[in-house]
Write an enzyme that holds these catalytic residues in place. Structure first.
Site: not given
Ligand SMILES: Nc1ncnc2c1ncn2[C@@H]1O[C@H](COP(=O)(O)OP(=O)(O)OP(=O)(O)O)[C@@H](O)[C@H]1O
Length: 211
Positions: A36-38, A64, A157, A168, A191
């Site tokens: 849940g970092k983001s 770019r 997700r 992961r 969290n």
């Protein structure tokens, strides 16, 4: 876990500020993928748009159209990049395809010099590297309620293949083990309930006296 509400204004800044200028200490946020970092970071940045910043990475890839040196990346060549690696100038670096990317210690200091709290969202290896530098950040670890719940979140997700999920989860087990090392993190936030985690997260990242 350090109890909530124990942080004092002075903890957020480097001591011995020159001429009274306040140099905010970076914040290292780590935790397994999917914890849940983001989710928490996006909320923090939305609520405090001017307080935080991110370091500008180095890359050996060509800019770019529309990209600016020093803003999107510090563009460099392989030779200069490797020289900086040898000098210990990077917190972490990696190769993607044929290009090198890295986060330099100086780029993090530049954010603090601009008066912003640099957020470093990094993995365990990066945390270990940061500890070898003189950045003196505050370390926050986000922990899932359990590996089973982490797995559920990664699945719901719907962004990863089965293989990626398994990778992961294996990495998560290492991160959770390392996080148990005494003194590695200044605070661990579980969290579980998002609102409770958010309150603890906000409290760690923003001094109480802040507007
Ligand atoms: N407290 C919570 N309860 C339930 N679901 C949550 C909670 N926090 C986050 N989630 C959900 O878990 C999933 C993973 O969250 P997120 O993408 O923020 O993780 P992350 O740590 O940033 O992952 P990565 O490192 O892979 O980018 C998302 O679908 C998010 O909505």
């Amino acid at each position: 876990m350090a109890p909530i509400g124990t942080y004092h204004f002075a903890d957020f800044f480097e001591p011995n500020n020159q001429a009274g200028t306040e140099r905010p200490r970076p914040i290292v946020i780590s935790g397994p993928s999917g914890v849940g970092k983001s989710t928490l970071l996006n909320r923090l940045l939305a609520q405090y748009p001017d307080r935080f910043g991110f370091s500008v990475s180095h890359t050996t890839r060509a800019p770019r159209a529309g990209e600016e040196h020093g803003k999107h990346y510090h563009y460099t060549d392989k030779e200069a990049f490797m020289k900086l690696v040898e000098e210990g100038g990077f917190i972490e670096h990696a190769q993607f395809g044929s290009n090198l990317y890295g986060t330099s210690v100086k780029a993090v200091k530049d954010v603090a010099d601009a008066g912003r709290v640099c957020i470093l969202d990094i993995e365990m290896e990066g945390v270990k590297q940061v500890k070898k530098t003189d950045l003196n950040p505050r370390f926050l670890f986000l922990q899932p309620p359990s590996v089973e719940i982490l797995e559920q979140r990664l699945r719901s997700r719907e962004t990863d293949t089965e293989e990626a999920i398994q990778q992961r989860l294996a990495q998560a087990r290492h991160e959770l083990e390392y996080a148990k090392t005494p003194g590695v993190h200044d605070q661990i936030i579980v969290n579980d309930d998002l609102e409770k985690a958010w309150e603890a997260f906000r409290e760690f990242c923003v001094p109480e006296e802040a507007p």
